[in-house]
Design a protein around this motif. Structure first.
Motif, short mmCIF file in Angstrom:
data_model
loop_
_atom_site.label_atom_id
_atom_site.label_comp_id
_atom_site.label_asym_id
_atom_site.label_seq_id
_atom_site.Cartn_x
_atom_site.Cartn_y
_atom_site.Cartn_z
N GLY A 595 0.82 -1.21 0.00
CA GLY A 595 0.00 0.00 0.00
C GLY A 595 0.85 1.25 0.00
N THR A 596 1.88 1.27 0.84
CA THR A 596 2.79 2.42 0.91
C THR A 596 3.51 2.61 -0.42
OG1 THR A 596 3.12 2.10 3.28
CG2 THR A 596 4.77 3.41 2.12
N SER A 597 3.99 1.51 -1.00
CA SER A 597 4.70 1.58 -2.27
C SER A 597 3.81 2.13 -3.39
CB SER A 597 5.22 0.20 -2.66
OG SER A 597 5.91 0.24 -3.89
N LEU A 598 2.56 1.66 -3.44
CA LEU A 598 1.63 2.15 -4.46
C LEU A 598 1.32 3.63 -4.26
CD1 LEU A 598 -0.86 -0.86 -4.67
CD2 LEU A 598 0.77 -0.14 -6.42
N GLN A 599 1.16 4.04 -2.99
CA GLN A 599 0.90 5.45 -2.71
C GLN A 599 2.08 6.31 -3.12
OE1 GLN A 599 -0.14 5.78 1.41
NE2 GLN A 599 -2.09 4.71 1.19
N GLN A 600 3.29 5.84 -2.84
CA GLN A 600 4.48 6.61 -3.21
C GLN A 600 4.60 6.73 -4.72
OE1 GLN A 600 7.56 4.40 -1.20
NE2 GLN A 600 7.35 5.57 0.70
N ASP A 601 4.30 5.64 -5.43
CA ASP A 601 4.34 5.70 -6.90
C ASP A 601 3.32 6.70 -7.41
OD1 ASP A 601 6.32 3.80 -6.92
OD2 ASP A 601 5.00 2.12 -7.43
N LEU A 602 2.11 6.65 -6.86
CA LEU A 602 1.05 7.54 -7.31
C LEU A 602 1.40 8.99 -7.00
CD1 LEU A 602 -1.65 7.33 -8.73
CD2 LEU A 602 -2.76 7.25 -6.50
N GLN A 603 1.98 9.22 -5.81
CA GLN A 603 2.38 10.58 -5.44
C GLN A 603 3.50 11.09 -6.35
OE1 GLN A 603 3.32 10.26 -1.27
NE2 GLN A 603 1.21 9.70 -0.75
N TYR A 604 4.38 10.20 -6.78
CA TYR A 604 5.46 10.58 -7.71
C TYR A 604 4.85 11.07 -9.03
CZ TYR A 604 9.47 10.05 -10.83
OH TYR A 604 10.45 10.27 -11.76
N PHE A 605 3.89 10.31 -9.56
CA PHE A 605 3.24 10.72 -10.80
C PHE A 605 2.43 12.00 -10.59
CE2 PHE A 605 3.53 6.02 -11.70
CZ PHE A 605 4.50 6.14 -12.67
N TYR A 606 1.84 12.13 -9.40
CA TYR A 606 1.06 13.33 -9.10
C TYR A 606 1.95 14.56 -9.11
CZ TYR A 606 -2.02 16.51 -6.50
OH TYR A 606 -2.78 17.57 -6.10
N ARG A 607 3.16 14.45 -8.56
CA ARG A 607 4.08 15.59 -8.57
C ARG A 607 4.48 15.96 -10.00
NH1 ARG A 607 5.94 13.08 -3.77
NH2 ARG A 607 7.59 11.93 -4.84
N ASP A 608 4.62 14.96 -10.87
CA ASP A 608 4.89 15.26 -12.28
C ASP A 608 3.74 16.05 -12.89
OD1 ASP A 608 7.37 14.22 -12.42
OD2 ASP A 608 6.83 12.35 -13.44
N ILE A 609 2.51 15.67 -12.55
CA ILE A 609 1.34 16.40 -13.05
C ILE A 609 1.36 17.84 -12.53
CG2 ILE A 609 -1.19 16.54 -12.93
CD1 ILE A 609 -1.20 13.46 -12.84
N LEU A 610 1.72 18.01 -11.24
CA LEU A 610 1.79 19.35 -10.66
C LEU A 610 2.84 20.21 -11.36
CD1 LEU A 610 1.46 18.70 -6.80
CD2 LEU A 610 -0.30 19.41 -8.42
N ARG A 611 3.95 19.59 -11.78
CA ARG A 611 4.97 20.33 -12.52
C ARG A 611 4.43 20.86 -13.85
NH1 ARG A 611 10.44 20.08 -11.25
NH2 ARG A 611 10.93 18.87 -9.38
N ASN A 612 3.52 20.11 -14.46
CA ASN A 612 2.92 20.57 -15.70
C ASN A 612 1.91 21.68 -15.48
OD1 ASN A 612 4.39 18.72 -17.26
ND2 ASN A 612 2.87 17.10 -16.92
N HIS A 613 1.34 21.73 -14.26
CA HIS A 613 0.32 22.74 -13.95
C HIS A 613 0.95 24.04 -13.45
CE1 HIS A 613 -3.32 19.80 -13.43
NE2 HIS A 613 -2.79 19.79 -14.63
N HIS A 614 2.13 23.95 -12.83
CA HIS A 614 2.76 25.12 -12.21
C HIS A 614 4.19 25.24 -12.72
CE1 HIS A 614 -0.64 25.19 -9.42
NE2 HIS A 614 -0.43 23.89 -9.21
N ASP A 615 4.51 26.39 -13.28
CA ASP A 615 5.85 26.63 -13.82
C ASP A 615 6.87 26.62 -12.69
OD1 ASP A 615 4.88 26.87 -16.38
OD2 ASP A 615 4.58 29.04 -16.22
N VAL A 616 7.97 25.89 -12.90
CA VAL A 616 9.07 25.83 -11.92
C VAL A 616 10.29 26.51 -12.51
CG1 VAL A 616 10.61 24.32 -10.61
CG2 VAL A 616 8.21 23.67 -10.94
N VAL A 617 10.78 27.54 -11.83
CA VAL A 617 11.97 28.27 -12.28
C VAL A 617 13.00 28.24 -11.16
CG1 VAL A 617 12.90 30.46 -13.09
CG2 VAL A 617 10.57 29.78 -13.74
N ILE A 618 14.16 27.68 -11.45
CA ILE A 618 15.26 27.60 -10.47
C ILE A 618 16.43 28.42 -11.01
CG2 ILE A 618 16.88 26.09 -9.27
CD1 ILE A 618 14.79 23.85 -9.60
N ASP A 619 16.80 29.47 -10.31
CA ASP A 619 17.91 30.32 -10.73
C ASP A 619 19.21 29.70 -10.22
OD1 ASP A 619 19.64 32.32 -11.43
OD2 ASP A 619 18.35 33.97 -10.74
N ARG A 620 19.68 28.68 -10.94
CA ARG A 620 20.84 27.92 -10.47
C ARG A 620 22.11 28.76 -10.45
NH1 ARG A 620 21.51 22.50 -8.44
NH2 ARG A 620 23.56 22.75 -7.55
#
Length: 631
Positions: A595-620
């Motif tokens: 259950g934990t592993s599946l949740q972590q996988d789903l949360q990983y994909f969810y963060r990818d979706i969030l990256r597509n919804h919100h622009d990320v700018v890192i001034d390296r």
């Protein structure tokens, strides 16, 4: 040296120097107030959320301190720490930006409720304690504002993740397949042929020994040894020569009297009543001669079992209010106290036992105080001594001349390896404590004076590398005895292998290991059930790879397993299919893991979706510049 130390401890110059340092810190510390915002420009931006340079550096510094890296690794790992901080803040920003876009709000009451129920902020009585809360924040380096913002972000993130993973269950077929594989048990019949049972191996020829030496010569290396001269400044050594005046010892004792005072403790039960009248009625019912148990039973009957809390042994200061302390510690042992009003109702205390308090006398505390005060003065003296040493060396003195100038002994070690061991195989007792000194010694060139090294006991060491004996290959003549023992051990193992293979072959054709072992006069045993990881096998009795071999056999098949101490011949006896009811704990653990592993996988994909919804700018580039200036 004692006079030298005394003169330096009270040096006006040192006090003046610290005054300048304090003033400079004050000036630089308020500089941002007058020179501009300390936050700096945005370094990381996620949608409408941004983190400025001050926030990034604060997180970086907190992460670096938490790792407690030795100084020699701190500089090397800074890029990796920065990358980790950037990733953490970016992830935090994604959840915060999504919370803002969805108008997710965490109210003040929910935050307060969470804090009040958190076990980390409770005192010894299990109640929320503001002082414990504030101390925890101080230890973590967080202000209340920072803590509540972090808590708010965590709750919002958990809400989003819970919504995404709601109702997620591991596939039953997958879980059962993994469970049967993981929890299957097997038993085997075994014959152990140890190398110590091979008592008559042939004697090796010179040619065989020399050949074995060539094959195993990498095992026969003399490590690098170094000869060093060093001067050690140890506060503990210096403290032994400093005598603290009697009046100063007594004054320190009075200041620290609380430290030497052990308060009285009482074993206390507390009973809760809804009203003062109910409490007084219960107390009035305690008529006649009652022992402690009788009083306890009567109060329990009046208040109810669920209204009794046994506090165990506590001091007066561990109770919440002055009224509670007075009631619990003034009442006679075995008697009920008068009622005390609290926010939780009316309390009645029963003191069951008492451990008297005591104060350690000055005479008993004298040695401890002398040692601590002398060490404090030694630390001050040590600072000046180290400066004097460096000044002497800068003026052209040798390390021996510099040590003589401050009346410190010179130490020499003729041969030491990187592990602090001499050619005789014994650790050298002259070495300063800790690994840092030797690490520096083995990075310093021959004839070079090393940097001043801080030791684990707050001391300093100044050293010179006098000579280096490079690591070298030991000759055959130097290790011929060890080579012979190694050859004989290998020969015994080879002969044990031959016997094991002969036994395995004799077991084939339906004969079985038990019959073959009996014919060849071997003792046979049973392993008992074990799993794929070897759990169930007798520790140290069988090689670690036995489970791997047995789980690769079919029933009735025989396998051979070699270890450093011998060879095991094993025949698979039984296969025990895992049962969920029998190993319910393992089944529950597996379901939680999946259950934990599946949740972590789903949360990983969810963060990818969030990256597509919100622009990320890192001034390296900006961050790298900050790191270059970071000290």
């Amino acid at each position: 040296m004692l006079q030298f130390i005394r003169s330096k401890v009270t040096s006006i110059f040192i006090k003046f120097l610290f005054g300048i340092l304090i003033l400079s810190f004050a000036i630089w510390g308020i500089g941002d107030i007058f020179l501009g915002s300390p936050g700096g420009r945005a370094a990381i931006t996620v949608g409408e959320v941004s983190y400025n340079s001050a926030e990034v550096l604060e997180q970086f510094d907190r992460a670096r301190r938490a790792m407690r890296l030795p100084p020699e690794f701190d500089e090397q790992l800074r890029p990796q720490i920065l990358t980790s901080v950037i990733e953490s803040l970016t992830e935090l920003g994604l959840y915060e930006a999504e919370s803002q876009s969805m108008n997710l709000v965490v109210g003040e009451e929910r935050l307060k409720s969470w804090v009040a129920s958190a076990p980390a902020f409770r005192d010894s009585l299990g109640q929320f304690n503001p002082d414990v809360f504030r101390q925890a924040l101080f230890n973590a380096g967080l202000s209340e504002g920072q803590f509540f913002q972090t808590l708010r972000n965590d709750i919002q993130r958990d809400q989003l993740n819970a919504a995404v993973a709601s109702g997620l269950e591991p596939p039953q077929a997958l879980a059962e397949t993994l469970f049967r594989y993981r929890e299957e048990r097997r038993t085997a019949k075994v014959v152990v042929i140890g190398i110590d049972s091979i008592t008559n191996p042939p004697e090796p020829t010179t040619a065989e020994l020399q050949g074995h030496y060539q094959i195993t010569k990498q095992n026969y290396m003399a490590p690098e040894y170094r000869a060093i001269t060093f001067v050690e400044l140890s506060p503990d050594s210096l403290a032994k020569e400093i005598l603290i005046a009697e009046e100063d010892l007594r004054a320190e004792y009075e200041v620290r009297l609380d430290e030497f005072t052990t308060p009285a403790k009482r074993e206390i039960d507390q009973y809760f009543f809804e009203s003062e009248a109910a409490a007084n009625k219960a107390i009035a019912s305690l008529a006649g001669p009652l022992d402690t148990a009788g009083v306890s039973n009567a109060l329990k009957a009046a208040a109810g079992d669920d209204k009794l809390i046994s506090l165990g042994e506590v001091t007066a200061l561990e109770l919440s209010t002055e009224g509670e302390r007075e009631a619990a510690f003034s009442v006679e042992l075995g008697k009920a106290s008068h009622p005390v009003e609290t926010p939780f109702g009316w309390k009645v205390f029963l003191a069951k036992n008492e451990t008297p308090g005591f104060v350690k006398s000055f005479d008993k505390a004298r040695g401890e105080i002398q040692l601590e005060l002398a060490r404090e003065k030694a630390l001050d003296a040590q600072f000046e001594l180290s400066n004097t040493l460096e000044d002497e060396l800068a003026g052209g003195s040798t390390i021996e001349e510099a040590a003589k100038a401050v009346d410190l002994p010179i130490n020499s070690i003729q041969a030491i390896n990187a592990n602090g061991v001499g050619p005789d195989g014994k650790a050298n007792s002259k070495l300063p404590p800790g690994r840092r000194f030797l690490t520096k010694v083995f990075k310093t060139e021959k004839g070079t004076l090393g940097d001043l090294v801080e030791t684990e006991d707050d001391g300093y060491v100044l050293f010179r590398v006098d000579h280096i004996d490079e690591a070298r290959q030991l000759s055959y003549q130097e290790v011929v005895r060890a080579v012979r023992e190694s050859w004989l051990s290998d020969k015994r193992l080879a002969l044990a292998n031959e016997k094991a293979l002969a036994l395995a072959n004799a077991s084939k054709g339906g004969v079985g290991l038990e019959v073959a072992a009996t014919k060849l006069s071997y003792q046979i045993g049973d392993t008992g059930p074990f799993n794929r990881s070897g759990e169930g096998l007798t520790p140290g009795h069988y090689p670690a790879s036995l489970a791997d071999v047995v789980f690769g056999l079919l029933k009735g098949d025989v396998g051979v397993v070699e270890s450093d101490t011998g060879v095991v011949v094993a025949e698979l006896s039984t296969i025990l299919v895992a049962n969920k009811n029998e190993f319910y704990g393992a089944w529950s653990k597996l379901m939680d893991e999946l259950g934990t592993s599946l949740q972590q996988d789903l949360q990983y994909f969810y963060r990818d979706i969030l990256r597509n919804h919100h622009d990320v700018v890192i001034d390296r580039g900006y961050l790298d510049t900050l790191m270059a200036e970071y000290q």
